[in-house]
Design a protein around this motif. Structure first.
Motif, PDB file in Angstrom:
ATOM      1  N   GLU A 293      14.175 -13.489   6.888  1.00 55.70           N
ATOM      2  CA  GLU A 293      13.244 -12.579   6.224  1.00 55.70           C
ATOM      3  C   GLU A 293      13.882 -11.201   6.098  1.00 55.70           C
ATOM      4  O   GLU A 293      14.399 -10.646   7.069  1.00 55.70           O
ATOM      5  CB  GLU A 293      11.957 -12.472   7.028  1.00 55.70           C
ATOM      6  CG  GLU A 293      10.920 -11.624   6.350  1.00 55.70           C
ATOM      7  CD  GLU A 293       9.606 -11.591   7.110  1.00 55.70           C
ATOM      8  OE1 GLU A 293       8.860 -10.612   6.919  1.00 55.70           O
ATOM      9  OE2 GLU A 293       9.341 -12.525   7.885  1.00 55.70           O
TER      10      GLU A 293
ATOM     11  N   HIS B 176      12.665  -5.224   4.801  1.00 54.52           N
ATOM     12  CA  HIS B 176      11.879  -4.293   3.999  1.00 54.52           C
ATOM     13  C   HIS B 176      10.974  -4.983   2.994  1.00 54.52           C
ATOM     14  O   HIS B 176       9.860  -4.530   2.756  1.00 54.52           O
ATOM     15  CB  HIS B 176      12.800  -3.303   3.265  1.00 54.52           C
ATOM     16  CG  HIS B 176      13.672  -2.514   4.185  1.00 54.52           C
ATOM     17  ND1 HIS B 176      13.167  -1.579   5.062  1.00 54.52           N
ATOM     18  CD2 HIS B 176      15.015  -2.525   4.390  1.00 54.52           C
ATOM     19  CE1 HIS B 176      14.156  -1.045   5.767  1.00 54.52           C
ATOM     20  NE2 HIS B 176      15.300  -1.604   5.370  1.00 54.52           N
ATOM     21  N   THR B 177      11.459  -6.055   2.397  1.00 54.78           N
ATOM     22  CA  THR B 177      10.679  -6.711   1.345  1.00 54.78           C
ATOM     23  C   THR B 177       9.881  -7.895   1.855  1.00 54.78           C
ATOM     24  O   THR B 177       8.930  -8.322   1.213  1.00 54.78           O
ATOM     25  CB  THR B 177      11.605  -7.207   0.213  1.00 54.78           C
ATOM     26  OG1 THR B 177      12.459  -8.232   0.726  1.00 54.78           O
ATOM     27  CG2 THR B 177      12.411  -6.062  -0.374  1.00 54.78           C
ATOM     28  N   GLY B 178      10.305  -8.461   2.978  1.00 51.16           N
ATOM     29  CA  GLY B 178       9.632  -9.647   3.492  1.00 51.16           C
ATOM     30  C   GLY B 178      10.056 -10.922   2.790  1.00 51.16           C
ATOM     31  O   GLY B 178       9.594 -12.014   3.123  1.00 51.16           O
ATOM     32  N   GLU B 179      10.942 -10.802   1.794  1.00 52.04           N
ATOM     33  CA  GLU B 179      11.414 -11.979   1.066  1.00 52.04           C
ATOM     34  C   GLU B 179      12.254 -12.846   2.007  1.00 52.04           C
ATOM     35  O   GLU B 179      13.092 -12.351   2.751  1.00 52.04           O
ATOM     36  CB  GLU B 179      12.265 -11.549  -0.134  1.00 52.04           C
ATOM     37  CG  GLU B 179      12.792 -12.718  -0.931  1.00 52.04           C
ATOM     38  CD  GLU B 179      13.687 -12.289  -2.093  1.00 52.04           C
ATOM     39  OE1 GLU B 179      14.064 -13.160  -2.864  1.00 52.04           O
ATOM     40  OE2 GLU B 179      14.012 -11.093  -2.201  1.00 52.04           O
TER      41      GLU B 179
END
Length: 124
Positions: free
Chosen positions: A45, A48-51
């Motif tokens: 993960e 910062h983006t959680g992607e």
């Protein structure tokens, strides 16, 4: 590029090689990522983006039928490669022009192989 007069049997063998190679690639794309059953792993993960990127699902492995199909197609590709590369026509081509003539043969037969594959796909 000048059109070389390739023998019909050489053109046919190269076309069959294109078809067999495409069939093997299509089969391998449909198969699980691992021949043997293996567990998957989680992705990472981004902070910062959680992607989530990376990772894989578990692989059930290939069935015996799938292994046999891949083996058959690989053997067919090898057989056709030997037929094309060992064709007597290549003895008639100047050594320094063989690579260019080989590329020309591949290019000249690629369209025929694609058309044949399209005809098969449309019939299915």
């Amino acid at each position: 590029m000048a059109e070389t007069a390739f023998p019909d049997d050489l053109r046919a063998a190269q076309t069959r090689l294109h078809q067999a190679t495409a069939e093997l690639a299509a089969l391998c794309e449909r198969l699980p990522w691992s021949v043997e059953p293996l567990p998957g792993w989680p992705g990472t993960e981004h902070p910062h983006t959680g992607e989530v990127t990376g990772g894989r699902e578990a692989s059930p492995g290939w069935t015996e039928e799938e292994k046999e199909a891949v083996d058959r197609l690989r053997a067919r590709c090898l057989e056709l490669s030997v037929e094309v590369s060992g064709h007597p026509f290549w003895q008639e081509v100047d050594t320094e022009k063989v690579a260019m003539a080989r590329s020309e043969l591949k290019q000249a037969t690629r369209a025929a192989a694609a058309a044949a594959a399209l005809d098969v796909a449309e019939a299915a």
